[in-house]
Design an enzyme around this catalytic site. Structure first.
Site, PDB file in Angstrom:
ATOM      1  CG  PHE A   3       4.169   1.022   0.702  1.00  0.00           C
ATOM      2  CD1 PHE A   3       5.196   1.584  -0.030  1.00  0.00           C
ATOM      3  CD2 PHE A   3       2.989   1.747   0.839  1.00  0.00           C
ATOM      4  CE1 PHE A   3       5.061   2.838  -0.614  1.00  0.00           C
ATOM      5  CE2 PHE A   3       2.845   3.004   0.270  1.00  0.00           C
ATOM      6  CZ  PHE A   3       3.878   3.543  -0.465  1.00  0.00           C
ATOM      7  CE  LYS A   4       3.633   3.559  -4.929  1.00  0.00           C
ATOM      8  NZ  LYS A   4       5.047   3.625  -4.463  1.00  0.00           N
ATOM      9  CG  ASP A   5       1.840  -5.758  -3.234  1.00  0.00           C
ATOM     10  OD1 ASP A   5       1.521  -5.486  -4.403  1.00  0.00           O
ATOM     11  OD2 ASP A   5       2.837  -6.432  -2.934  1.00  0.00           O
TER      12      ASP A   5
END
Ligand SMILES: *Cc1c(COP(=O)(O)O)cnc(C)c1O
Length: 454
Positions: free
Chosen positions: A108-110
């Site tokens: 999810f850090k994208d």
């Protein structure tokens, strides 16, 4: 929108300055001066990037127009492997997984890093400046940052990772992009050593000035803001009844974004803070005592954190934005490794949050159980969230799916006896040529290395 520091001793800044600074000079975290309200019923079934521009524009309105912002969000999110962006998968009567791992590095850090890179670029372009980004990583942050910034003309990025302590996949994601101005550095030391290197670089003001350092860790408000969007868009997918979220939590960034969404008018019922055996937040909510323990290594490494930096932002709100009180608590934490949360602040938190710590065994059982019942494979971080998702007492619960199971093949294999399938984009990474530097914990050599390469 203006930004103030949680510790109250720094100047109010506009968004652009808060973005580039990251941490406030008084050691505090920047928070918006006020919370904008979004009428979530007015959001439509438009593409994700369009909704993102509508939801986020109030935070960036002194920096860019809404049209400029839609251009940025469109560009930032072009490389996802599904048009849906965040598929919602139903696993049980009231239980859902929001898959946030369809971006380039499968975690999810994208979402945050891709938008941050666009915002940085726009600002640097306008100012005609270059920045040197330095960051420490235990895995997912470094790959997301490298992937997001690798195409930028105005940014050089140096990511320090600990030797032998990131998985092979995570290392290859950082070392095989071959981007210009991208420097993955393997440090012969631990994650803490890497983080200390970064801190020392920032504290060296001559060096900092000479290379113009920039920070991209999860205390940067731009990253939190980006994560608010998928709470709004996923909420709209469930048409009836109360909706709660269970969030695999480490540094408290992702779940803080959920709290912000609620503050902005999204009628979220409960936010579940799901932690692995590093249970500082679950203990704090239970007893009011926030007390640092030793960090344990678990099968969900991206949550092996003892000091949840973004928790300071919630404390600030729970103490009615009393920055003096926050300052005192943070000083106590530094001196005694603990502090007590005042009764009124604790009940403020308990209105919106529940917390649960999930053991290694429970995580493994959860992965096995879901696989047996549905055939769906959870990654160990998402499993921690799913295992805690029976905490709310009614309504639907959406667990944030924070990583693709193929990023953590051994943890999955130890739970279900088989390896997860590897998506094509990950296969490419595994076959790519690696390029990285190896260095010891030697600050002078590291500074020379940076100066030489920018
Ligand atoms: C970073 C990360 C988390 C924790 O998110 P925070 O915002 O630090 O609470 C959970 N799962 C995965 C896969 C991560 O990479």
């Amino acid at each position: 929108m203006k930004y103030i520091s949680t510790r109250g001793e720094s100047k109010k800044l506009g968004f652009e300055d808060a973005l580039l600074r990251g941490l406030a000079p008084d050691g505090g975290l920047y928070v918006p001066d006020e919370w904008p309200v979004i009428d979530f019923k007015k959001l439509s079934d438009e593409p994700y990037w369009k909704n993102a521009a509508d939801i986020l524009h109030p935070f960036f309105n002194d920096f860019i127009t809404k049209d400029e912002l839609s251009n940025l969000t469109k560009k930032a999110y072009k490389s996802f492997d599904t048009d849906e962006m965040t598929p919602l998968i139903q696993l049980d009567d009231n239980k859902y997984i929001l898959e946030l791992f369809h971006g380039p590095t499968l975690a999810f850090k994208d979402f945050a890093m891709l938008l941050l890179a666009e915002l940085f670029d726009l600002s640097l372009e306008k100012k005609n400046k270059k920045v040197t980004i330095v960051g420490a990583t235990s895995g997912d942050t470094g790959s997301a940052a490298i992937e997001a910034f690798k195409g930028s003309q105005n940014v050089n990025i140096f990511i320090f990772f600990p030797k032998d302590r990131v998985s092979e996949i995570q290392r290859k994601q950082m070392t095989s992009t071959n981007g210009n101005g991208v420097f993955p550095v393997e440090i012969d030391g631990t994650f803490d050593d890497c983080q200390n290197i970064v801190k020392s670089l920032f504290n060296d003001s001559d060096f900092n000035k000479s290379v113009n350092l920039g920070a991209i860790n999860s205390i940067n408000w731009g990253r939190i803001a980006a994560q608010i969007v998928y709470y709004f868009t996923s909420f709209r997918l469930l048409k009836n009844g109360p909706v709660s979220y269970s969030v695999p939590t480490g540094n408290f960034g992702d779940i803080l974004a959920g709290w912000a969404a609620k503050k902005m008018g999204l009628p979220i019922d409960t936010l579940v803070i799901a932690t692995n055996e590093n249970d500082i937040l679950a203990r704090a909510l239970d007893t009011g005592l926030y007390s640092i323990d030793n960090a344990k290594a678990t099968m969900s490494p991206s949550m092996d954190i003892q000091i949840s930096s973004n928790f300071e932002r919630l404390l600030f709100e729970a103490y009615n934005r009393d920055s003096l009180k926050v300052r005192n608590l943070m000083n106590e934490l530094k001196e005694n490794k603990k502090f007590i949360i005042e009764e009124s602040a604790l009940s403020f938190m308990k209105k919106d949050f529940l917390a649960k710590s999930i053991s290694e065994n429970e995580t493994r059982n959860c992965i096995a159980d879901v696989y047996k019942k549905t055939g769906y494979i959870l990654d160990p971080h998402t499993a921690v969230g799913y295992a805690a998702s029976d905490m709310p007492s009614g309504g639907s619960v959406i667990t944030l799916g924070t990583a693709h199971p193929a990023k953590f093949p051994l943890a999955v294999e130890s739970s279900i006896g088989r390896l997860p399938e590897i998506p094509d984009r990950l296969k490419k990474v595994m076959d790519g040529d690696e390029k990285f530097s190896k260095m010891g914990i030697n600050l002078e050599k590291i500074k020379d290395f940076i100066s030489l390469n920018i």
